[in-house]
Design an enzyme around this catalytic site. Structure first.
Site, PDB file in Angstrom:
ATOM      1  N   ALA A   1       0.851  -1.205   0.000  1.00 60.80           N
ATOM      2  CA  ALA A   1       0.000   0.000   0.000  1.00 60.80           C
ATOM      3  C   ALA A   1       0.876   1.240   0.000  1.00 60.80           C
ATOM      4  O   ALA A   1       0.551   2.259   0.610  1.00 60.80           O
ATOM      5  CB  ALA A   1      -0.931  -0.019   1.215  1.00 60.80           C
TER       6      ALA A   1
ATOM      7  N   ASN B 165      14.236  -7.501  -3.093  1.00 60.64           N
ATOM      8  CA  ASN B 165      12.842  -7.706  -3.489  1.00 60.64           C
ATOM      9  C   ASN B 165      12.501  -9.170  -3.754  1.00 60.64           C
ATOM     10  O   ASN B 165      11.343  -9.570  -3.629  1.00 60.64           O
ATOM     11  CB  ASN B 165      12.500  -6.821  -4.688  1.00 60.64           C
TER      12      ASN B 165
ATOM     13  N   HIS C 175      12.352  -4.640 -18.720  1.00 60.96           N
ATOM     14  CA  HIS C 175      11.990  -3.337 -18.167  1.00 60.96           C
ATOM     15  C   HIS C 175      13.236  -2.784 -17.486  1.00 60.96           C
ATOM     16  O   HIS C 175      13.488  -3.007 -16.323  1.00 60.96           O
ATOM     17  CB  HIS C 175      10.864  -3.513 -17.158  1.00 60.96           C
TER      18      HIS C 175
ATOM     19  N   GLY D 106       1.128   0.881  -4.946  1.00 62.72           N
ATOM     20  CA  GLY D 106      -0.060   0.140  -4.509  1.00 62.72           C
ATOM     21  C   GLY D 106      -1.254   1.057  -4.293  1.00 62.72           C
ATOM     22  O   GLY D 106      -2.360   0.790  -4.798  1.00 62.72           O
TER      23      GLY D 106
ATOM     24  N   ASP E 283      -0.661  -4.702   3.317  1.00 60.62           N
ATOM     25  CA  ASP E 283       0.706  -4.226   3.568  1.00 60.62           C
ATOM     26  C   ASP E 283       1.127  -4.713   4.953  1.00 60.62           C
ATOM     27  O   ASP E 283       0.281  -5.076   5.778  1.00 60.62           O
ATOM     28  CB  ASP E 283       0.750  -2.688   3.508  1.00 60.62           C
TER      29      ASP E 283
HETATM   30  N1  APR Z   1       4.056  -7.708   2.178  1.00 55.40           N
HETATM   31  C1  APR Z   1       3.282  -6.614   1.940  1.00 55.40           C
HETATM   32  N2  APR Z   1       3.759  -5.380   1.761  1.00 55.40           N
HETATM   33  C2  APR Z   1       5.096  -5.200   1.850  1.00 55.40           C
HETATM   34  C3  APR Z   1       5.981  -6.284   2.090  1.00 55.40           C
HETATM   35  C4  APR Z   1       5.400  -7.575   2.262  1.00 55.40           C
HETATM   36  N3  APR Z   1       6.155  -8.642   2.487  1.00 55.40           N
HETATM   37  N4  APR Z   1       7.240  -5.789   2.098  1.00 55.40           N
HETATM   38  C5  APR Z   1       7.146  -4.471   1.856  1.00 55.40           C
HETATM   39  N5  APR Z   1       5.855  -4.115   1.713  1.00 55.40           N
HETATM   40  C6  APR Z   1       5.288  -2.789   1.450  1.00 55.40           C
HETATM   41  C7  APR Z   1       5.964  -1.667   2.221  1.00 55.40           C
HETATM   42  O1  APR Z   1       5.541  -1.642   3.578  1.00 55.40           O
HETATM   43  C8  APR Z   1       5.521  -0.448   1.427  1.00 55.40           C
HETATM   44  O2  APR Z   1       4.326   0.116   1.961  1.00 55.40           O
HETATM   45  O3  APR Z   1       5.484  -2.421   0.088  1.00 55.40           O
HETATM   46  C9  APR Z   1       5.250  -1.008   0.022  1.00 55.40           C
HETATM   47  C10 APR Z   1       6.166  -0.418  -1.032  1.00 55.40           C
HETATM   48  O4  APR Z   1       5.801   0.914  -1.175  1.00 55.40           O
HETATM   49  P1  APR Z   1       6.840   2.071  -1.534  1.00 55.40           P
HETATM   50  O5  APR Z   1       8.018   1.980  -0.640  1.00 55.40           O
HETATM   51  O6  APR Z   1       6.077   3.348  -1.612  1.00 55.40           O
HETATM   52  O7  APR Z   1       7.364   1.645  -2.983  1.00 55.40           O
HETATM   53  P2  APR Z   1       6.607   1.902  -4.372  1.00 55.40           P
HETATM   54  O8  APR Z   1       7.027   3.189  -4.950  1.00 55.40           O
HETATM   55  O9  APR Z   1       5.161   1.621  -4.199  1.00 55.40           O
HETATM   56  O10 APR Z   1       7.280   0.762  -5.281  1.00 55.40           O
HETATM   57  C11 APR Z   1       6.996  -0.610  -5.053  1.00 55.40           C
HETATM   58  O11 APR Z   1       7.002  -1.157  -7.393  1.00 55.40           O
HETATM   59  O12 APR Z   1       7.578   0.028  -9.302  1.00 55.40           O
HETATM   60  C12 APR Z   1       8.006  -0.874  -8.344  1.00 55.40           C
HETATM   61  O13 APR Z   1      10.393  -0.476  -8.205  1.00 55.40           O
HETATM   62  C13 APR Z   1       9.174  -0.370  -7.519  1.00 55.40           C
HETATM   63  O14 APR Z   1       9.737  -2.490  -6.562  1.00 55.40           O
HETATM   64  C14 APR Z   1       9.107  -1.259  -6.326  1.00 55.40           C
HETATM   65  C15 APR Z   1       7.607  -1.468  -6.134  1.00 55.40           C
END
Ligand code: APR
Length: 308
Positions: free
Chosen positions: A10, A95, A175, A14, A33
Site C-alpha cells: 500500500a 525484493n 523493463h 499500490g 501491507d
Molecule cells: N508484504 C506486503 N507489503 C510489503 C511487504 C510484504 N512482504 N514488504 C514491503 N511491503 C510494502 C511496504 O511496507 C511499502 O508500503 O510495500 C510497500 C512499497 O511501497 P513504496 O516503498 O512506496 O514503494 P513503491 O514506490 O510503491 O514501489 C513498489 O514497485 O515500481 C516498483 O520499483 C518499484 O519495486 C518497487 C515497487
C-alpha cells in the site's frame, strides 16, 4: 461488486493502483501491507473519496493475507523502490525475498487468481513469482511494457504537440535500460512517426523512454514513479476482466519465441479472460532482434543470482 482485486503493498504504487481501480469501478479492492495502519488508513481515505468521485467499489486495507481470499486478480507492488544511483537489478535480492514470501501467500489464499507483478526488477520478479506460486504461465505476467510504451507515447505527444491518445507505441525487451523501443511500430493516428519526426529526435525520444524510470527517480530523490505504473496496471486488469483480447506489451514467459526461452521478458501479448492468451511474434530487424536477445541474456545471468 462481484469481482475482487488484491493489491499487495500500500505504498506509492499500490495506493495509486487502488485509487485508479476504484475510479474504474469494476471491482472491489483490498490492499495488503505489512505496516500496521497504513493500508487501513489509505483504504478508508479512498472509500471516503467515493461519494465525490462517483464510485461504489468497496475498498479497504488490511495486514492480513487471508483477506485476499477470492481475489480474481492479485497485483504485486510490494517491495523497495529505487533510490538515485540504484539500478533495478540492485533491488534484486532484497525484493526477491519479499516476492517469494508473498508468492507463497498468494498460492495459499488466492490459488485461482491472475497475478500481475509490478515489483522491480520486473522481469526477474515475475519469473520468481511464477516459480514460487507454480501457477500456469498464462496466469502470471509482469506490467512493464504498457508503462514503457505509455512513456514513449507521452514523449511523442510532447514532441509533436498532438493528442496523446492518438499515439500507439510498442516497446519490447526487459523493463530496464536494455529495453527495446520500436519506433517502426509507433504511429500517430496510424501515421508512422518516421514520417513526422526527424531520425535524431526519434533516437533521442527512444533513449529517453529507455531511461524514463531513472529520470523520475532522479527528480523524486526518495523513490520511483507511481502514477503511470499504476495506470498501466489498471489497463491490464480491465483487459482481463472484460476479456478484451487487448494487444499490449507485457512481461510474458517465452518458450522459443524470438529465439528466447525459459525467461520472462517484454513482448506483445494478447490479454483476455485467460490472461496471456497469445504471444505475438513480430518480424524484427536484425538490430532489434539482437537488442531483444541481448536483453534476455542479461536477465538469464541475473536469474542465476537468484539460484535459477
Ligand atoms: N508484504 C506486503 N507489503 C510489503 C511487504 C510484504 N512482504 N514488504 C514491503 N511491503 C510494502 C511496504 O511496507 C511499502 O508500503 O510495500 C510497500 C512499497 O511501497 P513504496 O516503498 O512506496 O514503494 P513503491 O514506490 O510503491 O514501489 C513498489 O514497485 O515500481 C516498483 O520499483 C518499484 O519495486 C518497487 C515497487
Amino acid at each position: 461488486m462481484n469481482k475482487k482485486i488484491a493489491v499487495i503493498g500500500a505504498g506509492n504504487v499500490g495506493a495509486s493502483t487502488a485509487m485508479y481501480l476504484a475510479e474504474a469501478n469494476f471491482a472491489d479492492v483490498v490492499m495488503v501491507d505489512i505496516i500496521e495502519g497504513v493500508p487501513q488508513g489509505k483504504g478508508l481515505d479512498l472509500t471516503q473519496a467515493g461519494p465525490v468521485r462517483g464510485y461504489n467499489a468497496k475498498i479497504y486495507g488490511t495486514n492480513k493475507f487471508t483477506d485476499i481470499k477470492g481475489a480474481d486478480i492479485v497485483i504485486m507492488t510490494a517491495g523497495l523502490p529505487r533510490k538515485p544511483g540504484m539500478s533495478r537489478e540492485d533491488l534484486l535480492n532484497m525484493n526477491a525475498d519479499i516476492v517469494g514470501s508473498v508468492a507463497k501467500k498468494i498460492k495459499q489464499h488466492a490459488p485461482q487468481s491472475f497475478v500481475i507483478v509490478v515489483s522491480n526488477p520486473l522481469d526477474l520478479m515475475t519469473f520468481h513469482m511464477q516459480k514460487v506460486t507454480g501457477f500456469p504461465k498464462n496466469r502470471v505476467c509482469g506490467q512493464a511494457g504498457v508503462l514503457d510504451s505509455t512513456r514513449f507515447r507521452a514523449f511523442v505527444s510532447m514532441e509533436l504537440d498532438v493528442a496523446m491518445t492518438d499515439i500507439q507505441a510498442m516497446v519490447l525487451g526487459g523493463h530496464g535500460d536494455t529495453m527495446v523501443p520500436l519506433p517502426r511500430y509507433t504511429t500517430v493516428a496510424g501515421i508512422p512517426i518516421g514520417e513526422l519526426i526527424a531520425k535524431d529526435r526519434i533516437k533521442a525520444i527512444s533513449q529517453r523512454t529507455a531511461v524514463g524510470g531513472g529520470e523520475i527517480v532522479k527528480l523524486l530523490k526518495t523513490g520511483s514513479a507511481y502514477y503511470a505504473p499504476a495506470a498501466a496496471t489498471v489497463d491490464m486488469c480491465r483487459a482481463i476482466f472484460n476479456d478484451e483480447k487487448k494487444l499490449l506489451p507485457a512481461s510474458a514467459y517465452l518458450t522459443g519465441e524470438y529465439g528466447i526461452k525459459d525467461i520472462y521478458i517484454g513482448v506483445p501479448v494478447v490479454l483476455g479472460a485467460k490472461g496471456v492468451e497469445r504471444i505475438i511474434e513480430l518480424k524484427l530487424t536484425k538490430a532489434e532482434l539482437t537488442a531483444l536477445q541481448g536483453s534476455a541474456k542479461t536477465y538469464k545471468e541475473h536469474l542465476k543470482i537468484l539460484g535459477y
